[in-house]
Design a protein around this motif. Structure first.
Motif, PDB file in Angstrom:
ATOM      1  N   GLU A  99       0.849  -1.187   0.000  1.00 19.67           N
ATOM      2  CA  GLU A  99       0.000   0.000   0.000  1.00 19.67           C
ATOM      3  C   GLU A  99       0.884   1.236   0.000  1.00 19.67           C
ATOM      4  O   GLU A  99       1.933   1.265   0.638  1.00 19.67           O
ATOM      5  CB  GLU A  99      -0.905   0.008   1.232  1.00 19.67           C
ATOM      6  CG  GLU A  99      -1.918   1.126   1.218  1.00 19.67           C
ATOM      7  CD  GLU A  99      -2.886   1.064   2.400  1.00 19.67           C
ATOM      8  OE1 GLU A  99      -3.731   1.964   2.464  1.00 19.67           O
ATOM      9  OE2 GLU A  99      -2.794   0.146   3.226  1.00 19.67           O
ATOM     10  N   ASP A 102       2.630  -1.868  -8.449  1.00 22.91           N
ATOM     11  CA  ASP A 102       1.590  -1.065  -7.807  1.00 22.91           C
ATOM     12  C   ASP A 102       2.157   0.253  -7.300  1.00 22.91           C
ATOM     13  O   ASP A 102       1.537   1.307  -7.439  1.00 22.91           O
ATOM     14  CB  ASP A 102       0.931  -1.832  -6.658  1.00 22.91           C
ATOM     15  CG  ASP A 102       0.122  -3.020  -7.150  1.00 22.91           C
ATOM     16  OD1 ASP A 102      -0.242  -3.037  -8.348  1.00 22.91           O
ATOM     17  OD2 ASP A 102      -0.137  -3.934  -6.344  1.00 22.91           O
ATOM     18  N   TYR A 103       3.337   0.184  -6.711  1.00 20.02           N
ATOM     19  CA  TYR A 103       4.016   1.391  -6.233  1.00 20.02           C
ATOM     20  C   TYR A 103       4.311   2.322  -7.417  1.00 20.02           C
ATOM     21  O   TYR A 103       4.004   3.515  -7.367  1.00 20.02           O
ATOM     22  CB  TYR A 103       5.306   1.007  -5.506  1.00 20.02           C
ATOM     23  CG  TYR A 103       6.201   2.171  -5.190  1.00 20.02           C
ATOM     24  CD1 TYR A 103       5.906   3.032  -4.146  1.00 20.02           C
ATOM     25  CD2 TYR A 103       7.345   2.416  -5.941  1.00 20.02           C
ATOM     26  CE1 TYR A 103       6.725   4.109  -3.860  1.00 20.02           C
ATOM     27  CE2 TYR A 103       8.171   3.477  -5.663  1.00 20.02           C
ATOM     28  CZ  TYR A 103       7.859   4.320  -4.622  1.00 20.02           C
ATOM     29  OH  TYR A 103       8.674   5.392  -4.349  1.00 20.02           O
ATOM     30  N   ARG A 159       1.201   4.086  -8.752  1.00 20.20           N
ATOM     31  CA  ARG A 159       0.694   5.142  -7.854  1.00 20.20           C
ATOM     32  C   ARG A 159       1.583   6.376  -7.931  1.00 20.20           C
ATOM     33  O   ARG A 159       1.097   7.504  -7.990  1.00 20.20           O
ATOM     34  CB  ARG A 159       0.617   4.599  -6.420  1.00 20.20           C
ATOM     35  CG  ARG A 159       0.075   5.592  -5.430  1.00 20.20           C
ATOM     36  CD  ARG A 159      -1.377   5.983  -5.771  1.00 20.20           C
ATOM     37  NE  ARG A 159      -1.836   7.028  -4.914  1.00 20.20           N
ATOM     38  CZ  ARG A 159      -1.804   8.328  -5.210  1.00 20.20           C
ATOM     39  NH1 ARG A 159      -1.311   8.736  -6.357  1.00 20.20           N
ATOM     40  NH2 ARG A 159      -2.267   9.225  -4.376  1.00 20.20           N
ATOM     41  N   ARG A 176       1.127   8.636 -11.119  1.00 25.52           N
ATOM     42  CA  ARG A 176       0.054   9.646 -11.101  1.00 25.52           C
ATOM     43  C   ARG A 176       0.578  10.969 -10.558  1.00 25.52           C
ATOM     44  O   ARG A 176       0.219  12.044 -11.044  1.00 25.52           O
ATOM     45  CB  ARG A 176      -1.130   9.142 -10.288  1.00 25.52           C
ATOM     46  CG  ARG A 176      -1.853   7.997 -10.979  1.00 25.52           C
ATOM     47  CD  ARG A 176      -3.218   7.715 -10.391  1.00 25.52           C
ATOM     48  NE  ARG A 176      -3.214   7.247  -9.017  1.00 25.52           N
ATOM     49  CZ  ARG A 176      -3.234   5.962  -8.663  1.00 25.52           C
ATOM     50  NH1 ARG A 176      -3.232   5.018  -9.577  1.00 25.52           N
ATOM     51  NH2 ARG A 176      -3.255   5.629  -7.396  1.00 25.52           N
TER      52      ARG A 176
END
Length: 185
Positions: free
Chosen positions: A37, A128-129, A132, A135
């Motif tokens: 996350e 995933d990192y 993110r 963006r």
């Protein structure tokens, strides 16, 4: 030494043959567990570290990306704290890893860093990192203003990793896009 190795060594701030030799010696660096996350909190620029504020000042003087920008960063001793990502032109919209910040290299490992140079940053094994963070990179480039973020990365079985990055973006009518990330872990 091949031209590719020379370029990678130069981008990572290493010089000479002994720096390349050390990659073949000793135990391989452990691969950190995947980031599960990423929590990003936008910060006001007034809370930036002094050196991050200095990056903003240099960026404001170089609204068009030029070699002078990197020369000023190097003159202030800030090069090791900065990552740089840029596309190759209008036919290549992906930001590629051109230079990595030393704190990022220490965190993810030198083997990871070597494997990332010149590649699209979204091809990072920490997908995933990377998605993110992309963006944030795109917002910095398209928005035309510096962005300061406080980032928390969570990994299974590990304490949270917290860092800040100052993002400074450029775009040119030629299709070039670039972002500099001033990182502090």
């Amino acid at each position: 030494m091949t031209p590719v190795l020379e370029m990678r060594a130069a981008l990572l701030g290493w010089s000479g043959f002994p720096a390349i030799l050390r990659f073949g010696l000793g135990e391989p660096e452990p691969t950190p567990p995947p980031v599960t996350e990423v929590i990003i909190h936008r910060q006001p620029l007034r809370v930036a570290a002094d050196w991050q504020a200095a990056l903003c000042d240099i960026w404001r003087r170089h609204r068009v990306l030029s070699p002078g920008f990197l020369k000023e960063i190097e003159a202030l001793g800030l090069r090791e704290r900065c990552g740089f990502f840029a596309n190759s032109g209008p036919s290549d919209q992906e930001l590629r890893v051109r230079m990595l910040a030393e704190p990022t290299v220490r965190y993810f490992g030198r083997e990871w860093a070597e494997s990332q140079l010149g590649r699209p940053h979204l091809e990072d094994p920490h997908a995933d990192y990377a998605a993110r963070i992309d963006r944030e990179y795109q917002e910095s480039i398209d928005g035309g203003e510096p962005l300061l973020n406080l980032i928390t990365m969570l990994r299974p079985g590990q304490p949270p990793t917290v860092y800040t990055h100052m993002l400074l973006g450029w775009t040119a009518g030629t299709g070039r896009r670039a972002v500099l990330s001033g990182v502090e872990f």
